[in-house]
Design a protein around this motif. Structure first.
Motif, PDB file in Angstrom:
ATOM      1  N   THR A  76       8.218   4.841 -12.253  1.00  0.00           N
ATOM      2  CA  THR A  76       8.912   3.551 -12.145  1.00  0.00           C
ATOM      3  C   THR A  76       8.685   2.961 -10.754  1.00  0.00           C
ATOM      4  N   PHE A  77       8.323   1.679 -10.732  1.00  0.00           N
ATOM      5  CA  PHE A  77       8.139   0.965  -9.460  1.00  0.00           C
ATOM      6  C   PHE A  77       9.478   0.415  -8.983  1.00  0.00           C
ATOM      7  N   LEU A  78       9.894   0.853  -7.779  1.00  0.00           N
ATOM      8  CA  LEU A  78      11.164   0.381  -7.213  1.00  0.00           C
ATOM      9  C   LEU A  78      10.910  -0.227  -5.832  1.00  0.00           C
ATOM     10  N   GLY A  79       9.990  -1.183  -5.785  1.00  0.00           N
ATOM     11  CA  GLY A  79       9.750  -1.901  -4.529  1.00  0.00           C
ATOM     12  C   GLY A  79      10.982  -2.675  -4.099  1.00  0.00           C
ATOM     13  N   SER A  94       0.834  -1.209   0.000  1.00  0.00           N
ATOM     14  CA  SER A  94       0.000   0.000   0.000  1.00  0.00           C
ATOM     15  C   SER A  94       0.868   1.259   0.000  1.00  0.00           C
ATOM     16  N   GLN A  95       2.024   1.186   0.651  1.00  0.00           N
ATOM     17  CA  GLN A  95       2.905   2.368   0.696  1.00  0.00           C
ATOM     18  C   GLN A  95       3.561   2.627  -0.663  1.00  0.00           C
ATOM     19  N   GLU A  96       3.911   1.562  -1.363  1.00  0.00           N
ATOM     20  CA  GLU A  96       4.489   1.742  -2.703  1.00  0.00           C
ATOM     21  C   GLU A  96       3.440   2.319  -3.662  1.00  0.00           C
ATOM     22  N   ILE A  97       2.204   1.842  -3.534  1.00  0.00           N
ATOM     23  CA  ILE A  97       1.123   2.392  -4.362  1.00  0.00           C
ATOM     24  C   ILE A  97       0.941   3.876  -4.041  1.00  0.00           C
ATOM     25  N   ARG A  98       1.061   4.214  -2.752  1.00  0.00           N
ATOM     26  CA  ARG A  98       0.943   5.623  -2.351  1.00  0.00           C
ATOM     27  C   ARG A  98       2.052   6.463  -2.999  1.00  0.00           C
ATOM     28  N   GLY A  99       3.251   5.907  -3.077  1.00  0.00           N
ATOM     29  CA  GLY A  99       4.348   6.606  -3.752  1.00  0.00           C
ATOM     30  C   GLY A  99       4.045   6.816  -5.223  1.00  0.00           C
ATOM     31  N   LEU A 100       3.542   5.761  -5.866  1.00  0.00           N
ATOM     32  CA  LEU A 100       3.228   5.867  -7.297  1.00  0.00           C
ATOM     33  C   LEU A 100       2.047   6.807  -7.540  1.00  0.00           C
ATOM     34  N   VAL A 159       0.783  -3.408  -8.491  1.00  0.00           N
ATOM     35  CA  VAL A 159       1.261  -2.217  -9.200  1.00  0.00           C
ATOM     36  C   VAL A 159       0.769  -2.239 -10.647  1.00  0.00           C
ATOM     37  N   VAL A 160       0.867  -3.400 -11.281  1.00  0.00           N
ATOM     38  CA  VAL A 160       0.421  -3.519 -12.670  1.00  0.00           C
ATOM     39  C   VAL A 160      -1.089  -3.272 -12.743  1.00  0.00           C
ATOM     40  N   GLU A 161      -1.807  -3.865 -11.810  1.00  0.00           N
ATOM     41  CA  GLU A 161      -3.260  -3.692 -11.738  1.00  0.00           C
ATOM     42  C   GLU A 161      -3.636  -2.205 -11.591  1.00  0.00           C
ATOM     43  N   SER A 162      -2.834  -1.471 -10.827  1.00  0.00           N
ATOM     44  CA  SER A 162      -3.129  -0.046 -10.590  1.00  0.00           C
ATOM     45  C   SER A 162      -2.877   0.801 -11.826  1.00  0.00           C
ATOM     46  N   GLY A 163      -2.059   0.308 -12.727  1.00  0.00           N
ATOM     47  CA  GLY A 163      -1.723   1.090 -13.919  1.00  0.00           C
ATOM     48  C   GLY A 163      -0.845   2.294 -13.631  1.00  0.00           C
ATOM     49  N   LEU A 164      -0.196   2.315 -12.467  1.00  0.00           N
ATOM     50  CA  LEU A 164       0.537   3.512 -12.049  1.00  0.00           C
ATOM     51  C   LEU A 164       2.025   3.488 -12.394  1.00  0.00           C
TER      52      LEU A 164
END
Ligand code: NIG
Ligand code: FE
Length: 429
Positions: free
Chosen positions: A182-185, A159-165, A212-217
């Motif tokens: 860019t996702f850098l989990g 959830s925090q990575e999604i918040r960043g994106l 992340v992919v599902e979010s499209g972010l």
């Protein structure tokens, strides 16, 4: 998009960097396509004419605005292809500890470093995160940058990575600059997984990347492949999963040790491999011809006070396209100043002024998969342009952090104007 068409008129040097379908490599990095006494016409957010000022007549529509660039330089809007601009707080105390002799690694082991920024990020409100990102984008813009790539990577849980994106998406929408997400989990192992790295990798595979992919972010997935962080094998499975689900690939590779991250980038067909300070000749050869852009970050070497810079000449000699970026982040390079990276590229890595300009325009655009719309001044491309108040593009690396930005145009609209000009309308003066 600005309603009124724009004519940028009569630049001493109109630096087009035109003609590169593929990233510029080898000798091509010297080919700036300069038009002396050049003009650009923009309409509907796009570039509609590029050429000699004498040929402008008849190409400009009625009711246009003129920006007189006499004695100045026009370049494509600069592209900063590697930043971490969504972070909370700051680490100036760690900067001081380093100045007094501690190393980046020692500070990280003592509870500082990336994990400290993770704690600060998790505690920060979403509005503070957005505000921080927006103020950093203002600073990027002030240096003539019109597109920035930014990584997440200070949340390290789903959830925090999604918040960043989400913050990246909001910042990109609210600011005139474009931000490529860019996702850098896989930036670090969070404290919850300090003793079980494989469990965190499994979480990335099973939960984080799919979410992340599902979010499209995110457009890209990145991994910090380094001794003590993600191994080559762990990086491979993370990036393979991301590729399978449709993300482009990037990698922090060979920054402190020649672990083989660059070779992995070549193997997986990554869009870029970044840092590459310790990359061996063998890995450089693997990168050549793979289509991967080497994004070099000399500001990080400088900021960490290290002596060895990435071997830019080896990359260029062997045909690997080179881009330069800031790495803007609170720990290893706190700056938005892309022109400073050009200066370091010249002085510390032996690149020429033409090569460093190619590295922050068309090659930066390639590194973020935007070369079809930005990175050069060509009819049909997005009208992202910078007017620098300098007689030659060579001043960009030469006058250190000189701050010569006069005007920035984003999608055909003036978004920064520091000139003393009063715009004239409808007609050349
Ligand atoms: O690119 N290498 C890993 N990540 C950043 C440093 C981030 C930090 O120290 O907060 C980098 O250098
Ligand atoms: Fe980085």
């Amino acid at each position: 998009v600005q309603e009124r068409p724009l004519l940028l008129h009569n630049a001493a040097e109109l630096v087009t960097v035109a003609g590169f379908f593929d990233p510029a490599a080898g000798d091509q990095m010297e080919e700036l396509g300069i038009i002396q006494g050049g003009s650009v016409v923009c309409q509907g957010g796009e570039i509609t004419f590029v050429g000699k000022s004498a040929d402008v007549d008849g190409t400009v529509p009625d009711d246009y605005t003129v920006i007189d660039a006499t004695g100045k330089v026009i370049t494509p809007g600069l592209v900063d292809a590697h930043t971490h601009l969504v972070f909370a707080g700051s680490r100036e105390d760690e900067f001081e500890q380093r100045v007094r002799g501690k190393t980046y690694l020692e500070i990280a082991e003592a509870g500082g470093g990336i994990l400290r920024s993770v704690r600060q990020f998790r505690e920060a409100s979403s509005s503070d995160l957005l505000e921080g990102a927006l103020s950093r984008l203002d600073r990027h813009l002030s240096w003539g940058v019109t597109t920035v790539e930014s990584k997440s990577g200070y949340g390290l849980e789903t959830s925090q990575e999604i918040r960043g994106l989400e913050t990246i998406a909001r910042a990109s929408k609210a600011h005139c600059l474009d931000v490529v997400p860019t996702f850098l989990g896989a930036h670090e192992f969070p404290s919850e997984f300090r003793t079980d790295h494989d469990a965190y990798v499994q979480l990335l595979l099973d939960e984080m990347i799919p979410a992340v992919v599902e979010s499209g972010l995110a457009e890209f997935c990145d991994v910090f492949c380094e001794e003590g962080v993600f191994t080559v094998d762990q990086s491979r499975v993370v990036l393979q999963k991301a590729a399978e689900l449709g993300l482009g690939l990037k990698i922090h590779a060979d920054e402190f040790s020649d672990l083989g991250g660059a070779k992995l980038a070549a193997e997986l067909g990554a869009r870029s491999a970044d840092h590459l300070v310790r990359t061996s000749v063998e890995s450089i050869e693997a990168l050549a011809g793979s289509g991967c852009v080497a994004v070099l970050l000399p500001g990080t070497t400088f900021f960490l006070g290290h002596e060895t810079y990435a071997p830019a000449r080896e990359f260029i000699r062997r045909g690997v396209p080179v881009a330069l970026a800031t790495d803007n982040n609170p720990g290893s390079c706190m700056t938005e100043c892309l022109p400073l990276m050009m200066t370091l590229g010249c002085i510390q890595m032996g690149m020429s002024p033409a090569e460093v300009l190619t590295a922050v325009t068309i090659n930066g655009a390639h590194a973020v998969n935007r070369s079809h719309t930005i990175g050069s001044i060509e009819a049909g491309k997005q009208a992202d342009l910078v007017v620098f108040d300098m007689p030659s593009y060579r001043y960009l690396p030469y006058h250190v952090a000189g701050g010569h930005v006069d005007t920035v145009v984003k999608r055909g609209a003036v978004v920064l104007d520091r000139s003393d000009r009063t715009d004239s309308q409808s007609g050349l003066t």
